[in-house]
Design an enzyme around this catalytic site. Structure first.
Site, mmCIF file in Angstrom:
data_model
loop_
_atom_site.group_PDB
_atom_site.id
_atom_site.type_symbol
_atom_site.label_atom_id
_atom_site.label_comp_id
_atom_site.label_asym_id
_atom_site.label_seq_id
_atom_site.Cartn_x
_atom_site.Cartn_y
_atom_site.Cartn_z
ATOM 1 N N GLY A 14 110.132 -69.695 -85.270
ATOM 2 C CA GLY A 14 111.017 -68.148 -85.330
ATOM 3 C C GLY A 14 109.984 -67.121 -84.763
ATOM 4 O O GLY A 14 109.578 -66.216 -85.183
ATOM 5 N N ALA A 17 109.915 -66.973 -79.061
ATOM 6 C CA ALA A 17 110.546 -67.894 -78.442
ATOM 7 C C ALA A 17 111.890 -68.261 -79.290
ATOM 8 O O ALA A 17 113.085 -68.189 -78.833
ATOM 9 C CB ALA A 17 109.788 -69.380 -78.091
ATOM 10 N N GLU A 50 101.670 -59.883 -75.345
ATOM 11 C CA GLU A 50 102.246 -58.201 -75.468
ATOM 12 C C GLU A 50 102.250 -57.958 -74.344
ATOM 13 O O GLU A 50 102.913 -56.493 -74.225
ATOM 14 C CB GLU A 50 101.083 -57.884 -76.265
ATOM 15 C CG GLU A 50 100.777 -58.495 -77.628
ATOM 16 C CD GLU A 50 100.094 -57.446 -78.654
ATOM 17 O OE1 GLU A 50 99.334 -56.745 -78.433
ATOM 18 O OE2 GLU A 50 100.603 -57.482 -79.702
ATOM 19 N N LYS A 79 104.782 -50.499 -68.375
ATOM 20 C CA LYS A 79 103.694 -51.451 -67.599
ATOM 21 C C LYS A 79 104.185 -51.290 -65.973
ATOM 22 O O LYS A 79 105.348 -51.582 -65.913
ATOM 23 C CB LYS A 79 103.589 -52.823 -68.199
ATOM 24 C CG LYS A 79 102.767 -53.517 -67.402
ATOM 25 C CD LYS A 79 102.642 -55.032 -67.764
ATOM 26 C CE LYS A 79 101.764 -55.768 -67.174
ATOM 27 N NZ LYS A 79 101.980 -57.434 -67.066
ATOM 28 N N GLU A 337 98.773 -63.389 -65.601
ATOM 29 C CA GLU A 337 99.971 -62.739 -65.055
ATOM 30 C C GLU A 337 101.266 -62.237 -65.996
ATOM 31 O O GLU A 337 102.362 -62.331 -65.674
ATOM 32 C CB GLU A 337 100.580 -63.203 -63.820
ATOM 33 C CG GLU A 337 99.612 -63.150 -62.741
ATOM 34 C CD GLU A 337 99.634 -61.795 -61.934
ATOM 35 O OE1 GLU A 337 100.378 -60.892 -62.425
ATOM 36 O OE2 GLU A 337 98.594 -61.241 -60.985
ATOM 37 N N THR A 339 103.232 -64.292 -67.800
ATOM 38 C CA THR A 339 104.391 -65.098 -67.494
ATOM 39 C C THR A 339 105.141 -65.812 -68.688
ATOM 40 O O THR A 339 106.449 -66.343 -68.365
ATOM 41 C CB THR A 339 104.110 -66.057 -66.200
ATOM 42 O OG1 THR A 339 103.022 -66.510 -66.738
ATOM 43 C CG2 THR A 339 104.137 -65.289 -65.059
#
Ligand SMILES: Cc1cc2nc3c(=O)[nH]c(=O)nc-3n(C[C@H](O)[C@H](O)[C@H](O)COP(=O)(O)OP(=O)(O)OC[C@H]3O[C@@H](n4cnc5c(N)ncnc54)[C@H](O)[C@@H]3O)c2cc1C
Length: 494
Positions: A14, A17, A50, A79, A337, A339
């Site tokens: 939990g 994801a 984050e 961002k 990056e 991702t």
């Protein structure tokens, strides 16, 4: 035709994801499924993750998230890109913004005209022609009907999973608290049939989503899917993470500052800053890394830095039998990056597109694996790009990055750009033309040639059109509020 056989979905884990998968399944396919999520408060989550990219907003729109509510709940900030510092050489800086540059035509991308201008001695900086670049550099931000800005968020990782839980649990997700201590498999097919919990309960299901983080409890510990290790290309294997008090105004970008054997992140939220040092243990001991991190913090640390170890790479199969691994259980490309959460969301969407309603797992799993492997490997190449292009030679770590062999697919791209200025976004590829462009230019790759389409216009028209584009962007940016002021008004932050 088969009736629906696969109905009971069990999500193990939990964190970001697990709750992402649960939220999307409940929102999009809820009436067709029984969804159970098993998590253990005693084990907790990885607690980092984050910084996000703009596809995050598309995913949020799909699951019906209200932006302000989400931002308030997770102390999020906006961002516009990432500021890369010291990556080419010590003292350098470039921004990889989320936006595009200029307008391209079917024949050539906009930057080809800019390359022509540079060859003729004018044209300025490529960032002048990107709205998000100029706004990030000026630390400005706004949302309005007239401003079309490509952006994402910084968010508090632990609050994000909690937020998804609060919002979606009532939409038909059964949450079970408990530690998974065993996994039952069908004797013939090897499919997982149930999870055994420490309190003696069993949670049975038809399809299992492994979101147990680096442990990979189902995909690896049970099914032994295997792992492709990429640490010869992406050499970091450790991170020290710490949060600090907020200092000064909140910038609308993540900072990625290269250090002696890796790099440091600074992720500004409304209430605090997330910091960490990603490093390679072969080149730097933990205590040295700790010292380097603590010497380079801006605010007071809120706790002692926490060590995380990882192996960069991916599971050989993300989906095996009736188990789909999503999140850190499926592999990890280091966070340069931002991702990973994107890959969680893409994995979730692909799972919904390829959902095995009739119990027909094999062909769907093959399709899922082929798509996700391609996407992950292109992301991997983009991250390697930052390391291979470095001209730092002051530490053994950076020399080893500069001198390493890289995947053929990546060296061909770099050579193509160096030779002709051409950059491309292949099918199923996340990173756009502008992303490749900003990083390659930012790290000192100079194209030897360019497309001559711009020469048809003549120097004066090229100069005027570049000046006008740059002026329009600077004018719009000048009228925007600072990111800090906008954030405060939008979210009522501090
Ligand atoms: C140093 C670092 C920096 C990162 N930065 C970024 C970033 O900036 N941007 C980004 O997109 N991503 C980033 N990531 C990745 C990001 O943190 C993850 O993708 C994201 O948090 C999802 O994690 P997860 O849910 O897969 O795993 P976890 O958060 O580890 O969750 C695992 C869950 O499984 C449960 N669990 C495990 N074992 C059991 C068991 N036996 N029984 C019951 N429950 C169990 C745990 O309790 C937990 O709920 C970063 C990762 C690292 C390591």
């Amino acid at each position: 035709m088969q009736d629906q056989i696969v109905k009971r979905v069990v999500i193990a884990g939990g964190g970001t994801a697990g709750w992402t998968v649960a939220a999307a399944l409940a929102q999009q396919l809820g009436p067709l499924l029984d969804i159970t999520l098993v998590e253990s408060d005693a084990i907790g989550t990885v607690g980092v993750g984050e910084s996000t990219i703009p596809t995050f907003r598309t995913f949020h729109a799909m699951i019906g998230i209200d932006e302000r509510e989400f931002m308030r709940s997770t102390e999020a900030s906006f961002k516009l890109g990432i500021s890369f510092e010291n990556w080419d050489r010590l003292g350098d800086r470039y921004i990889h913004p989320f936006g595009d540059v200029g307008k391209s035509t079917w024949m050539a991308d906009f930057h080809q005209m800019w390359l022509l201008a540079k060859a003729r001695g004018f044209g300025g900086d490529i960032g002048d022609y990107c709205f998000e670049h100029q706004a990030a550099a000026a630390e400005k931000f706004a949302l309005s009907k007239t401003v079309n800005i490509n952006y994402s968020y910084h968010l508090d990782a632990s609050r994000y999973a909690e937020y998804l839980r609060e919002k979606f649990e009532a939409k038909g997700i059964r949450r079970v608290e408990g530690k998974i201590i065993g996994v039952t498999q069908d004797g013939q097919s090897g499919h997982v049939t149930a999870l055994e919990l420490d309190n003696g309960d069993r949670v049975s299901g038809d399809l299992f989503v492994d979101c147990t983080g680096f442990r990979g409890l189902l995909i690896e510990q049970t099914l032994k899917a295997g792992y492709d290790d990429w640490s010869h290309w992406l050499k970091t294997d450790s991170a020290l993470a710490v949060q600090t008090e907020k200092v000064g105004a909140v910038p609308p970008f993540t900072r990625a500052i290269s250090r002696s054997a890796g790099w440091q992140w600074r992720i500004p939220l409304q209430h605090r800053v997330g910091n960490g040092l990603v490093f390679c243990s072969e080149y730097q001991a933990e205590d040295e890394a700790r010292e380097e991190l603590l010497n380079n913090l801006e605010g007071e640390p809120l706790f002692e830095p926490r060590l995380l170890r990882y192996v960069t790479g991916r599971r050989r199969k993300f989906w095996d039998k009736n188990v789909v691994a999503i999140g850190l259980s499926s592999g990890f490309v280091e966070p340069l990056e931002s991702t990973s959460i994107h890959l969680i969301q893409i994995g979730t969407m692909r799972l919904m597109q390829l959902f095995p309603f009739g119990g027909n797992f094999e062909a769907l799993a093959t399709r899922y694996n082929n798509q996700l492997i391609l996407e992950t490997e292109r992301i991997r190449d983009f991250v390697i790009l930052h390391y291979t292009l470095t001209r730092r030679d002051d530490t053994a770590f950076w020399r080893s990055c500069r001198d390493m062999e890289i995947p053929d697919s990546l060296s061909e791209r770099i050579e193509l750009f160096r030779d002709s200025g051409i950059v491309f976004q292949g099918p199923d590829e996340l990173f756009r033309v502008a992303s490749w462009l900003f990083v390659m230019l930012g790290q000192g790759v100079e194209p030897q040639n360019y497309h001559h389409m711009g020469a048809l216009l003549g120097d004066e028209r090229v100069r005027k059109s570049l000046e006008s584009l740059k002026g329009n962007i600077s004018g719009a940016v000048a009228n925007m509020p600072s990111h800090q002021a906008f954030l405060q008004k939008y979210c009522g932050g501090t």
